[in-house]
Design a protein around this motif. Structure first.
Motif, PDB file in Angstrom:
ATOM      1  N   SER A 240      44.162  34.736  35.640  1.00  0.00           N
ATOM      2  CA  SER A 240      43.442  34.059  34.569  1.00  0.00           C
ATOM      3  C   SER A 240      41.976  33.939  34.952  1.00  0.00           C
ATOM      4  N   VAL A 241      41.107  33.836  33.941  1.00  0.00           N
ATOM      5  CA  VAL A 241      39.681  33.634  34.211  1.00  0.00           C
ATOM      6  C   VAL A 241      39.416  32.221  34.742  1.00  0.00           C
ATOM      7  N   TYR A 242      40.450  31.373  34.762  1.00  0.00           N
ATOM      8  CA  TYR A 242      40.288  30.015  35.257  1.00  0.00           C
ATOM      9  C   TYR A 242      40.560  29.907  36.758  1.00  0.00           C
ATOM     10  N   GLY A 243      40.528  31.056  37.440  1.00  0.00           N
ATOM     11  CA  GLY A 243      40.474  31.086  38.893  1.00  0.00           C
ATOM     12  C   GLY A 243      41.811  30.901  39.559  1.00  0.00           C
ATOM     13  N   PRO A 244      41.741  30.932  40.911  1.00  0.00           N
ATOM     14  CA  PRO A 244      40.599  31.314  41.752  1.00  0.00           C
ATOM     15  C   PRO A 244      40.364  32.821  41.731  1.00  0.00           C
ATOM     16  N   PRO A 245      39.188  33.269  42.194  1.00  0.00           N
ATOM     17  CA  PRO A 245      38.886  34.706  42.152  1.00  0.00           C
ATOM     18  C   PRO A 245      39.724  35.486  43.162  1.00  0.00           C
ATOM     19  N   ILE A 246      39.929  36.753  42.874  1.00  0.00           N
ATOM     20  CA  ILE A 246      40.699  37.592  43.797  1.00  0.00           C
ATOM     21  C   ILE A 246      39.894  37.937  45.044  1.00  0.00           C
ATOM     22  N   ASP A 247      38.566  37.781  44.966  1.00  0.00           N
ATOM     23  CA  ASP A 247      37.710  38.167  46.090  1.00  0.00           C
ATOM     24  C   ASP A 247      36.534  37.199  46.162  1.00  0.00           C
ATOM     25  N   LEU A 248      36.571  36.273  47.123  1.00  0.00           N
ATOM     26  CA  LEU A 248      35.486  35.285  47.240  1.00  0.00           C
ATOM     27  C   LEU A 248      34.164  35.936  47.606  1.00  0.00           C
ATOM     28  N   ALA A 249      34.194  37.015  48.386  1.00  0.00           N
ATOM     29  CA  ALA A 249      32.947  37.701  48.754  1.00  0.00           C
ATOM     30  C   ALA A 249      32.286  38.300  47.517  1.00  0.00           C
ATOM     31  N   ALA A 250      33.086  38.905  46.636  1.00  0.00           N
ATOM     32  CA  ALA A 250      32.542  39.464  45.403  1.00  0.00           C
ATOM     33  C   ALA A 250      32.002  38.356  44.502  1.00  0.00           C
ATOM     34  N   TRP A 251      32.702  37.203  44.477  1.00  0.00           N
ATOM     35  CA  TRP A 251      32.220  36.057  43.705  1.00  0.00           C
ATOM     36  C   TRP A 251      30.882  35.567  44.261  1.00  0.00           C
ATOM     37  N   GLU A 252      30.778  35.450  45.574  1.00  0.00           N
ATOM     38  CA  GLU A 252      29.516  35.017  46.186  1.00  0.00           C
ATOM     39  C   GLU A 252      28.388  35.978  45.833  1.00  0.00           C
ATOM     40  N   ALA A 253      28.673  37.269  45.837  1.00  0.00           N
ATOM     41  CA  ALA A 253      27.654  38.266  45.476  1.00  0.00           C
ATOM     42  C   ALA A 253      27.249  38.119  44.014  1.00  0.00           C
ATOM     43  N   LEU A 254      28.217  37.823  43.143  1.00  0.00           N
ATOM     44  CA  LEU A 254      27.905  37.632  41.720  1.00  0.00           C
ATOM     45  C   LEU A 254      26.987  36.429  41.526  1.00  0.00           C
ATOM     46  N   VAL A 255      27.280  35.324  42.213  1.00  0.00           N
ATOM     47  CA  VAL A 255      26.430  34.139  42.103  1.00  0.00           C
ATOM     48  C   VAL A 255      25.029  34.449  42.627  1.00  0.00           C
ATOM     49  N   TYR A 256      24.955  35.151  43.753  1.00  0.00           N
ATOM     50  CA  TYR A 256      23.647  35.542  44.300  1.00  0.00           C
ATOM     51  C   TYR A 256      22.850  36.341  43.275  1.00  0.00           C
ATOM     52  N   GLN A 257      23.488  37.324  42.656  1.00  0.00           N
ATOM     53  CA  GLN A 257      22.796  38.167  41.678  1.00  0.00           C
ATOM     54  C   GLN A 257      22.353  37.359  40.457  1.00  0.00           C
ATOM     55  N   THR A 258      23.150  36.362  40.080  1.00  0.00           N
ATOM     56  CA  THR A 258      22.800  35.535  38.913  1.00  0.00           C
ATOM     57  C   THR A 258      21.547  34.714  39.176  1.00  0.00           C
ATOM     58  N   VAL A 259      21.518  34.002  40.305  1.00  0.00           N
ATOM     59  CA  VAL A 259      20.343  33.189  40.634  1.00  0.00           C
ATOM     60  C   VAL A 259      19.139  34.089  40.876  1.00  0.00           C
ATOM     61  N   GLN A 260      19.356  35.200  41.530  1.00  0.00           N
ATOM     62  CA  GLN A 260      18.272  36.163  41.769  1.00  0.00           C
ATOM     63  C   GLN A 260      17.678  36.646  40.444  1.00  0.00           C
ATOM     64  N   HIS A 261      18.535  36.947  39.485  1.00  0.00           N
ATOM     65  CA  HIS A 261      18.064  37.468  38.194  1.00  0.00           C
ATOM     66  C   HIS A 261      17.201  36.439  37.462  1.00  0.00           C
ATOM     67  N   PHE A 262      17.677  35.195  37.393  1.00  0.00           N
ATOM     68  CA  PHE A 262      16.971  34.204  36.574  1.00  0.00           C
ATOM     69  C   PHE A 262      15.792  33.559  37.301  1.00  0.00           C
ATOM     70  N   ASN A 263      15.953  33.240  38.569  1.00  0.00           N
ATOM     71  CA  ASN A 263      14.905  32.478  39.249  1.00  0.00           C
ATOM     72  C   ASN A 263      13.934  33.316  40.065  1.00  0.00           C
ATOM     73  N   VAL A 264      14.350  34.515  40.460  1.00  0.00           N
ATOM     74  CA  VAL A 264      13.457  35.370  41.257  1.00  0.00           C
ATOM     75  C   VAL A 264      12.872  36.475  40.381  1.00  0.00           C
ATOM     76  N   ASP A 265      13.732  37.249  39.750  1.00  0.00           N
ATOM     77  CA  ASP A 265      13.235  38.355  38.927  1.00  0.00           C
ATOM     78  C   ASP A 265      12.536  37.849  37.669  1.00  0.00           C
TER      79      ASP A 265
END
Length: 514
Positions: A240-265
């Motif tokens: 389900s989309v209500y978690g937990p994720p199948i891959d915490l490392a991939a989730w961490e990378a997604l969060v990194y890319q999100t903050v990077q996109h909005f606050n850095v780029d």
């Protein structure tokens, strides 16, 4: 003993119904429909409070209404009465054995007399009608400081499925713009807006166009977004989309890319990032508390790699009414105190604590705020307090479409303005209704505004310095502001059964030097 059991068994529901009838007698006309509805509501809440204890967690009010079965209801109510009877029987036996038998006849009569007198005084106060008129006085010379209606400028847009349609969120923000929103919370950030996919070569693909559209609409309305980092993109979901994720490392990378996109780029400087939405409710988090804590750690580490200056927090828990303190809020406390403990043990920032609360009684919110302050006692510096959803009811209700919700919102804004909250978020700007369905929005999907919208519009016109206000009626209040030589006053009548109430407004003090 068996005779005593049945006597007390009958006493508990009789007292409960008597209390409800006593409250109903305060009205000019006894409304049996309301009495019946109140008794049924008491029964449902009792049933689910016990069910919460037995399951080790509790459902939201919406889940209560959707999942209750007749069998479940009856069994839970019977168990609730049984629990109450056992407690009363134990108390009676202890009193009889250790106290009553040592009293003289005179002392026993005196104890009975005092108990009856206290009961009569309580009943008299309960049945005492409120004043038949209200008097409000405003002192134009007594300033309470700059009037910044911060609590009137926070909004939480719910997960309406129509939000995925182009233009839906733009309509919501165009309706908000005249009331000067300060901050708008959004969730479903990943599952609604198709941010993350796995490409043919197994590499992650990030697509920002749809989420950008929502963030840009908030900024165009003059507000800042609070991004609730939830729920999972389908590519990271196990069941389900209500978690937990199948891959915490991939989730961490997604969060990194999100903050990077909005606050850095894009350099949007989004301050608040909230980790998940109501994880203590099974329908919004499929994992355990420990799995949520692991998700929080991965989220924080990914976000801070992109922008170390942002504020991170959670857990955006769901709360119940204060009189269910035995059944529910200690579960919420576990989520919050465990998040605090885990953050300290792993050197993770916890910049704010957030939760959701729905209650028709404004004073109950102060109880909720005090609870959260107590749970955070001893922390230095103390996390900010964010109430990221509030409204009259967690379940759809006819009052949400009427002047009742408008008066309630006014009373709430005064209550919250005087609290220690960093920010409160009214739920929600726009809902999915096209008729009067009793949903939560200030506006319907078709653009029709509800009375509660006018409350926020009028509060936004209270500029300048806030003035001291006094009211002699428990159900009448006011907010007042002085801007130059002008005094603006917003008066409301909320609560009680009196539909027509004369209100006298007096403004004292010279404005010549203002």
């Amino acid at each position: 003993m068996l005779r005593t059991f049945f006597r007390v068994w009958l006493l508990v529901p009789i007292l409960n119904v008597a209390y409800i009838l006593a409250l109903a007698l305060r009205a000019d006309v006894l409304n049996w429909e309301k009495v019946s509805a109140r008794i049924q509501a008491e029964g449902v809440l009792l049933a689910f409070s016990l069910r919460a204890v037995l399951q080790g967690r509790y459902p939201t009010s919406v889940e209560m209404l959707r999942s209750a079965s007749l069998q479940e209801y009856l069994i839970s109510v019977l168990l609730c009465w049984l629990l109450a009877v056992m407690v009363l029987m134990l108390a009676r036996q202890l009193i009889m054995r250790f106290v009553w038998r040592h009293l003289s006849t005179r002392q026993r009569l005196g104890t009975i007399g005092l108990t009856c007198l206290a009961g009569l005084i309580w009943l008299a106060l309960l049945l005492l009608p409120p004043p038949a008129a209200a008097y409000i006085s405003v002192d134009a010379t007594q300033s309470l400081g700059g009037f910044l209606p911060r609590q009137a400028q926070g909004f939480s847009q719910g997960g309406e499925s129509e939000m995925q349609q182009p233009g839906y969120f733009d309509r919501a923000m165009s309706l908000l713009k005249p009331i000067a929103p300060r901050i708008v919370r959004i969730d479903h950030s990943y599952d609604y807006y198709h941010v993350y996919e796995i490409g043919p070569g197994g590499q992650p693909l990030y697509r920002w166009a749809e989420l950008d559209r929502v963030v840009d609409a908030i900024i165009a309305a003059g507000a800042k977004p609070l991004i609730c980092i939830s729920y999972l993109p389908q590519a990271l979901a196990r069941d389900s989309v209500y978690g937990p994720p199948i891959d915490l490392a991939a989730w961490e990378a997604l969060v990194y890319q999100t903050v990077q996109h909005f606050n850095v780029d894009r350099k949007l400087d989004i301050r608040y990032w909230e980790v998940w939405n109501e994880p203590n409710v099974p329908s919004f988090w499929s994992g355990t508390l420990d799995e949520y804590l692991q998700l929080y750690e991965a989220t924080v580490r990914g976000a801070l790699r992109a922008d170390p200056s942002i504020w991170l927090g959670g857990p955006a828990t769901a709360s119940l009414d204060p009189w269910l303190d035995v059944a529910a809020p200690f579960i919420e406390r576990n989520w919050i105190t465990e998040l605090v403990r885990y953050s300290q043990a792993h050197s993770l920032p916890l910049d704010f604590i957030s939760w959701h609360y729905y209650d028709p009684i404004p004073a109950d919110y102060l109880w909720s705020i005090r609870n959260h302050q107590q749970w955070l006692a001893g922390l230095s510096p103390a996390p900010r307090l964010l109430l990221t959803e509030w409204n009259w009811s967690a379940a759809p209700a006819p009052e949400l479409d009427t002047e009742v919700a408008a008066a309630y919102a006014a009373a709430m804004l005064m209550t919250l303005a005087d609290s220690s909250l960093e920010q409160a978020f009214f739920f929600e700007p726009i809902d999915s209704s096209t008729a009067w369905e009793g949903r939560w929005g200030m506006t319907r999907k078709d653009g029709v505004t509800k009375p509660v919208y006018d409350t926020f519009r009028l509060v936004n016109e209270l500029t300048g310095e806030r003035l001291a206000v006094q009211s002699d009626h428990p159900h009448v209040g006011a907010l007042a502001a002085r801007d130059g030589n002008h005094v603006n006053v917003l008066v409301w009548h909320y609560g009680g059964e009196q539909m027509v109430l004369p209100i006298t407004l007096s403004v004292s003090g010279s404005l010549a030097d203002s």
